[in-house]
Design a protein around this motif. Structure first.
Motif, PDB file in Angstrom:
ATOM      1  N   ASN A 183       1.289  -1.163  -0.153  1.00 24.24           N
ATOM      2  CA  ASN A 183       0.190  -0.041   0.381  1.00 24.24           C
ATOM      3  C   ASN A 183       0.918   1.176   0.147  1.00 24.24           C
ATOM      4  N   TYR A 184       2.093   1.204   0.392  1.00 26.62           N
ATOM      5  CA  TYR A 184       2.919   2.253   0.793  1.00 26.62           C
ATOM      6  C   TYR A 184       4.168   1.912  -0.797  1.00 26.62           C
ATOM      7  N   VAL A 185       4.667   0.915  -0.440  1.00 24.41           N
ATOM      8  CA  VAL A 185       5.593   1.266  -1.322  1.00 24.41           C
ATOM      9  C   VAL A 185       4.956   0.025  -3.057  1.00 24.41           C
ATOM     10  N   LYS A 186       5.009   1.106  -3.965  1.00 26.34           N
ATOM     11  CA  LYS A 186       3.919   0.501  -4.896  1.00 26.34           C
ATOM     12  C   LYS A 186       4.589  -0.828  -6.003  1.00 26.34           C
ATOM     13  N   PRO A 187       3.404  -1.712  -6.310  1.00 24.08           N
ATOM     14  CA  PRO A 187       5.000  -2.023  -6.927  1.00 24.08           C
ATOM     15  C   PRO A 187       5.206  -1.496  -8.618  1.00 24.08           C
ATOM     16  N   SER A 188       4.557  -0.601  -9.000  1.00 21.92           N
ATOM     17  CA  SER A 188       4.278   0.192 -10.113  1.00 21.92           C
ATOM     18  C   SER A 188       5.639   1.553  -9.707  1.00 21.92           C
ATOM     19  N   MET A 189       5.620   1.449  -8.349  1.00 24.47           N
ATOM     20  CA  MET A 189       7.721   2.330  -8.239  1.00 24.47           C
ATOM     21  C   MET A 189       8.603   1.394  -7.901  1.00 24.47           C
ATOM     22  N   VAL A 190       8.643  -0.004  -8.050  1.00 24.21           N
ATOM     23  CA  VAL A 190       9.766  -0.562  -8.082  1.00 24.21           C
ATOM     24  C   VAL A 190       9.423  -1.569  -9.535  1.00 24.21           C
ATOM     25  N   SER A 191       8.329  -1.549 -10.452  1.00 28.68           N
ATOM     26  CA  SER A 191       8.964  -1.865 -11.375  1.00 28.68           C
ATOM     27  C   SER A 191       9.488  -0.592 -11.734  1.00 28.68           C
ATOM     28  N   LEU A 192       9.196   0.526 -12.134  1.00 29.28           N
ATOM     29  CA  LEU A 192      10.115   1.838 -12.129  1.00 29.28           C
ATOM     30  C   LEU A 192      11.385   1.636 -12.214  1.00 29.28           C
ATOM     31  N   ALA A 193      11.875   1.418 -10.883  1.00 27.48           N
ATOM     32  CA  ALA A 193      13.396   1.822 -10.372  1.00 27.48           C
ATOM     33  C   ALA A 193      14.047   0.286 -11.593  1.00 27.48           C
ATOM     34  N   GLN A 194      13.042  -1.167 -11.151  1.00 27.64           N
ATOM     35  CA  GLN A 194      13.595  -1.554 -12.466  1.00 27.64           C
ATOM     36  C   GLN A 194      14.125  -1.396 -13.997  1.00 27.64           C
ATOM     37  N   THR A 195      13.519  -0.537 -14.277  1.00 24.76           N
ATOM     38  CA  THR A 195      13.255  -0.430 -15.902  1.00 24.76           C
ATOM     39  C   THR A 195      14.469   0.556 -16.198  1.00 24.76           C
ATOM     40  N   LYS A 196      14.544   1.381 -14.815  1.00 21.22           N
ATOM     41  CA  LYS A 196      15.392   2.391 -15.332  1.00 21.22           C
ATOM     42  C   LYS A 196      16.893   1.706 -15.342  1.00 21.22           C
ATOM     43  N   THR A 197      17.579   1.036 -14.132  1.00 19.59           N
ATOM     44  CA  THR A 197      18.149   0.453 -13.530  1.00 19.59           C
ATOM     45  C   THR A 197      18.822  -0.458 -15.341  1.00 19.59           C
ATOM     46  N   LEU A 198      17.697  -1.217 -15.143  1.00 25.76           N
ATOM     47  CA  LEU A 198      17.928  -1.852 -16.409  1.00 25.76           C
ATOM     48  C   LEU A 198      17.749  -1.232 -18.003  1.00 25.76           C
ATOM     49  N   LEU A 199      17.433   0.160 -18.250  1.00 25.25           N
ATOM     50  CA  LEU A 199      18.089   1.066 -19.297  1.00 25.25           C
ATOM     51  C   LEU A 199      19.437   1.660 -18.689  1.00 25.25           C
ATOM     52  N   VAL A 200      19.768   1.515 -17.707  1.00 23.21           N
ATOM     53  CA  VAL A 200      21.480   2.193 -17.174  1.00 23.21           C
ATOM     54  C   VAL A 200      22.326   1.064 -18.408  1.00 23.21           C
ATOM     55  N   SER A 201      21.673   0.084 -17.672  1.00 20.40           N
ATOM     56  CA  SER A 201      22.640  -1.481 -17.391  1.00 20.40           C
ATOM     57  C   SER A 201      22.767  -1.561 -19.423  1.00 20.40           C
ATOM     58  N   THR A 202      21.775  -0.926 -20.992  1.00 16.09           N
ATOM     59  CA  THR A 202      22.018  -1.357 -21.964  1.00 16.09           C
ATOM     60  C   THR A 202      22.333  -0.180 -22.405  1.00 16.09           C
ATOM     61  N   ASP A 203      22.523   0.936 -21.641  1.00 21.36           N
ATOM     62  CA  ASP A 203      23.129   2.050 -22.692  1.00 21.36           C
ATOM     63  C   ASP A 203      24.645   1.898 -22.044  1.00 21.36           C
ATOM     64  N   LEU A 204      25.289   1.326 -20.667  1.00 14.73           N
ATOM     65  CA  LEU A 204      26.504   0.634 -20.797  1.00 14.73           C
ATOM     66  C   LEU A 204      27.227  -0.348 -22.431  1.00 14.73           C
ATOM     67  N   SER A 205      25.748  -0.916 -23.146  1.00 10.99           N
ATOM     68  CA  SER A 205      26.499  -1.435 -24.340  1.00 10.99           C
ATOM     69  C   SER A 205      26.951  -0.825 -25.455  1.00 10.99           C
ATOM     70  N   ALA A 206      26.801   0.230 -25.736  1.00 15.59           N
ATOM     71  CA  ALA A 206      27.324   1.237 -26.475  1.00 15.59           C
ATOM     72  C   ALA A 206      29.214   1.496 -25.719  1.00 15.59           C
ATOM     73  N   PRO A 207      29.181   1.427 -24.948  1.00 16.10           N
ATOM     74  CA  PRO A 207      31.010   2.077 -24.263  1.00 16.10           C
ATOM     75  C   PRO A 207      31.387   0.665 -24.427  1.00 16.10           C
ATOM     76  N   SER A 208      31.039   0.056 -24.080  1.00 16.44           N
ATOM     77  CA  SER A 208      31.824  -1.605 -24.212  1.00 16.44           C
ATOM     78  C   SER A 208      32.066  -1.895 -25.433  1.00 16.44           C
ATOM     79  N   PHE A 209      31.701  -1.851 -26.179  1.00 15.88           N
ATOM     80  CA  PHE A 209      31.346  -1.988 -27.603  1.00 15.88           C
ATOM     81  C   PHE A 209      32.528  -0.977 -28.429  1.00 15.88           C
TER      82      PHE A 209
END
Length: 498
Positions: A183-209
């Motif tokens: 009721n306080y820590v809504k699943p959508s909030m955790v899901s958004l943090a997951q998505t944004k964390t995954l985007l950072v990981s995805t953006d690291l593929s470019a400097p890796s290449f």
């Protein structure tokens, strides 16, 4: 007492059984936190890959310009890892935290994100400017885009974490339980943090290449330059020439040592054999004794002179040819050096035509270098064949010197056995050996003179023969190299030389 102890054990087991993982600084588990932790650890793994790839960039290659480019590129990748990796570690620690306090846990993540943003706004522009100067504008734009993407994705992650932080503090203040924490820590909030964390990981593929490509192009360019430098040094050609001549000299020197050993052994034996003859043959034996003293002296002078002159001649042949080899390399390597440098520049710039141009025109450079070396090698091989004939001639002179001495003692032994029963035949035998011995000193001196003449002729004519052999090719080298350079520049601009 035992009953109280039993109650204590039961309570302890119940408490242990009911202990659960807590997340985000709370004492209770929050759904989705494990997935967030996994995504955050991806950031760590991606940064490790960038670190490993950029670690392959050679910083101490043969080219100062390439080394400076390599340092600038590696510094950028190190900075990305330095700032982004702690973000992943902080988020991973945040998602799994079960001790709190909430403010400290979230502040660690926010601080690492803010530090990366500060780097991009303050230090990164100067580093990008250096990369533009040392590498290319193409690579600068690539890295600038990488930084901007990471800046956006990490900032978005920071915003998602900020909303999550507010919710977690509310859950703590209201003593949320496992049943109502959502009721306080809504699943959508955790899901958004997951998505944004995954985007950072995805953006690291470019400097890796980019790190992989930087290492590949820098190192490949270094190899190309190193090949040119090894040819410019002339080491392979001079070692071939010097190595072959040293072998010839060693054979001649070994043959000469045999002559010296023979003289040292045979002359005393001959003198001892002469002394055994009866005094009635003194008119002949005294002359023979004097002659072998002369032979000993002449051979000593000849062998010593031969050793000195052969050594000096071969030193001169080696040094003269090596000097000429270097002069010839200077005629064909400097014209192609700008082409090698330009190809290295084109490759590390990573423009749209870079790989195509390098793969198309570096083989022409290799062919050019091989052609220049082959011109010299062909001429050197011709000279090496001549030196083999010279060596055989010098060895033949040594064989002649040995021939005069090898059978002298055996011949005198025969004369001595005859002297035991036939005086006239003994006198004839000694007279024949005297007549034979008379020729030895003069012949040895003539052979020595012949040897000196051969050596002098060879030394004097070597440079002329090399010059006449190679000069027919030297005129084409600058023209060919200039044509290749024009083609490389056209290719860099248009992708083709036509």
């Amino acid at each position: 007492m035992m009953r109280w102890l039993r109650y204590f054990v039961v309570v302890f087991v119940i408490l242990e059984t009911c202990t659960v993982r807590g997340d985000f600084g709370l004492r209770i588990a929050v759904s989705g936190s494990s997935v967030l932790e996994q995504y955050a650890l991806r950031i760590r793994d991606d940064c490790n890959l960038i670190e490993s790839s950029s670690g392959e960039i050679v910083l101490d290659g043969p080219s100062v310009a390439l080394n400076e480019a390599a340092v600038a590129l590696k510094t950028m990748f190190e900075q990305i890892v330095f700032y982004v990796k702690p973000i992943g570690l902080s988020v991973a620690s945040l998602a799994a935290d079960d001790v709190g306090p909430v403010e400290t846990v979230f502040n660690n993540a926010n601080r690492t994100i803010a530090a990366f943003a500060a780097f991009i706004n303050s230090s990164a522009p100067a580093l990008l400017a250096t990369i533009q100067t040392k590498v290319s504008n193409t690579v600068r734009l690539e890295l600038n885009n990488i930084l901007n993407s990471l800046k956006t994705s990490t900032a978005d992650l920071g915003s998602a974490l900020s909303s999550l932080r507010t919710a977690v503090i509310s859950a703590r203040n209201n003593n949320a339980t496992s049943s109502n924490v959502a009721n306080y820590v809504k699943p959508s909030m955790v899901s958004l943090a997951q998505t944004k964390t995954l985007l950072v990981s995805t953006d690291l593929s470019a400097p890796s290449f980019s790190a992989v490509e930087s290492a590949r192009t820098i190192n490949q360019a270094n190899v190309g330059i190193q090949i040119g430098i090894s040819i410019e040094s002339g080491t392979m050609l001079t070692e071939m020439w010097e190595g072959m001549l040293v072998k010839d000299y060693e054979r001649i020197d070994a043959s000469l040592q045999q002559v010296k050993t023979l003289v040292a052994r045979e002359v005393p034996l001959v003198s001892g054999q002469i002394a055994q003859f009866d005094s009635s043959y003194s008119s002949l034996t005294s002359v023979l004794s004097a002659k072998y003293s002369e032979i000993n002296s002449v051979y000593g002078n000849v062998t010593n002179g031969t050793a000195d002159n052969v050594l000096n001649a071969y030193k001169t042949l080696v040094s003269s040819a090596i000097g000429y080899i270097r002069a010839l390399i200077e005629s064909f390597y400097p014209p192609i050096k700008p082409v090698i440098t330009r190809l290295a520049e084109v490759l590390i710039q990573r423009g749209k035509n870079s790989d195509f141009c390098y793969e198309s025109y570096y083989p022409l450079v290799e062919q050019y270098l091989l052609s220049g070396q082959l011109s010299i090698i062909t001429c050197l091989n011709t000279e090496l064949e001549r030196e083999k004939y010279l060596m055989e001639a010098l060895l033949e002179i040594n064989y002649q010197l040995q021939f005069f001495l090898e059978d002298a003692n055996a011949y005198l032994k025969t004369c001595y056995r005859i002297s035991q029963f036939d005086n006239p035949l003994t006198s004839q035998c000694l007279q024949e050996h005297k007549d034979f011995s008379d020729l030895i000193p003069c012949t040895a001196i003539k052979e020595y003179a012949t040897m000196l003449q051969l050596l002098c002729k060879e030394v004097d004519s070597l440079l002329f023969r090399l010059w006449s052999c190679v000069s027919r090719d030297t005129i084409r080298f600058p023209l060919e190299a200039k044509d290749i350079l024009v083609q490389v520049n056209m290719c860099a601009l248009f992708g083709t030389a036509s």
